[in-house]
Design an enzyme around this catalytic site. Structure first.
Site: not given
Ligand code: ADP
Ligand code: MG
Length: 396
Positions: A39, A202, A354, A377
């Protein structure tokens, strides 16, 4: 978003001026040592440009979550030291506090081309509250405002929206400009075919982004735990997988909407399932037939190949959200395969979020992407179609 012209730093006269630059120096620290200075390095082009143009540079940033009180654990002291090394300017003066007599003296004593760093903005509760008195005190330190902190552009904090409201001369720094340019290419005038890959834990986190992207893309690929809810909505048996029962109707609605708009919404056909993330019983099963005691933790090999095939025809790709629980090495293969596929493709490619960015970095594949967003975010909010307060605040 893309329609709003963003004032450029190169259009401002900076020589001899006290230039307040909001940067994102929220670096990871372990025992007071910076474990990753990405960063700080990312902000160098803007800072160096200001120095070369004889600005009196006053940097401001937050670090961690000190919750409005002074806490030496979150001091920007190690950042000031590291920055001085990287800039090769000899010294970066760290103020005792971000506002007050000390900060004022340092700001007024600066000579052309010199650099000061204000102590952690979040030592003061006024920062996150965008308190008018605090904002005024902060703004009074400078004459020109530059925002180069994309990671906080979605927050209505004092240093993001309050300070620029006080200063007429303001612009985006190079990093912010680059983020806006790359993300705008995913929103308007997008080169088709456009494929968005969404994953993560989610559906509820990604509803707005799905809704905004669904009528811009040719194909929406859904992976990660999010896909489970879609598979369940289609009548599949998901065993012990993470399924959001309260989002089944929404998933059905999105499936119907994609069909009526002629957008392909693709979910995995097979998954890697196990009784727990550290169990030794992982097996590849169809997504609509996960054994009762197992949970889907990664996309399977057929799915990886099918996704690769679709992405091979794309001219524009946006990726957010891991394809599985990549933190556990035995369920990282789907996410790594996705990173390889996109980075090895000739399309204009952007990764944001992230965890997704962390996965790409872990695999050492950043160079294969046209843009790796520095704001988790903020990049999601941007792609939801929201006007980011920090960008709006730069309008004259
Ligand atoms: P980003 O930070 O890139 O936006 P998210 O925070 O939405 O991504 O999602 C990341 C999380 O989703 C990780 O902690 C990962 O372990 C979880 N994850 C992805 N696929 C699964 C799964 N099939 N079962 C449980 N957790 C999952
Ligand atoms: Mg995340």
């Amino acid at each position: 978003m893309a329609e709003i012209p963003i004032p450029k730093m190169t259009d401002l006269a900076l020589g001899g001026k006290r230039v307040l630059i909001r940067v994102d120096f929220n670096v990871p620290l372990s025992d007071g040592v910076i474990s990753d200075d990405t960063r700080i390095r990312a902000a160098l082009p803007t800072i160096e440009y200001a120095i070369e143009n004889n600005a009196r540079v006053i940097l401001m940033s937050h670090l961690g979550r000190p919750k409005g009180t002074e806490n030496p654990i979150f001091s920007l002291d190690p950042v000031a030291t590291r920055l001085a090394e990287l800039l090769k300017v000899g010294e970066v003066t760290l103020t005792d506090a971000c506002v007050g007599d000390g900060a004022r003296r340092v700001a007024l004593d600066l000579r052309d081309g010199q650099v000061a760093l204000l102590e952690n903005l979040r030592f003061h509760p006024g920062e996150t509250e965008n308190d008018p008195k605090f904002t005024k005190a902060l703004a009074s330190l400078g004459e020109v405002y530059i925002n180069d902190a994309f990671g906080t552009a979605h927050r209505s904090h004092a240093s993001v929206v309050g300070v620029p409201a006080h200063l007429r001369k303001k612009a985006a720094g190079f990093l912010l400009e680059k983020e806006i340019a790359a993300l705008s290419r995913l929103m308007t005038g997008v080169e088709q075919p456009y494929v968005a890959v969404l994953g993560g834990a989610k559906v509820s986190d990604k509803i707005e982004i799905i809704k905004n992207l669904i009528n811009r893309v040719d194909c929406l690929i859904i992976g990660g735990a999010m896909a489970n809810t879609f598979a369940a909505a289609k009548g599949g048996t998901l065993g012990a997988s993470l399924v959001e029962a309260d989002k089944l109707a929404l998933a059905r609605d999105l499936l119907a909407r994609s069909e009526s708009e002629g957008v392909k919404l693709i979910i995995p056909s097979d998954v890697v399932a196990a009784t727990s993330p550290d169990a030794g019983d992982a097996e590849v099963v169809p997504i609509n037939g996960v054994p009762a005691d197992k949970m889907a933790l990664d996309i399977g090999p057929d799915t990886r190949a099918a996704f690769k095939d679709i992405l091979g025809r794309a001219k524009t790709i946006f990726w957010n959200g891991p394809m599985g629980m990549f933190e556990a090495p035995q369920f990282a293969a789907g996410t790594i395969a996705m990173a390889r596929t996109i980075s090895g493709q000739g399309a204009f490619s952007v990764v944001g979020g992230g965890d997704s960015v962390a996965a790409v970095r872990q695999a050492g594949l950043e160079k294969g992407f046209d843009h790796v967003s520095t704001g988790g975010g903020a990049s999601l909010k941007f792609l939801e179609g929201k006007v980011l307060p920090g960008i709006a605040a730069l309008q004259p």
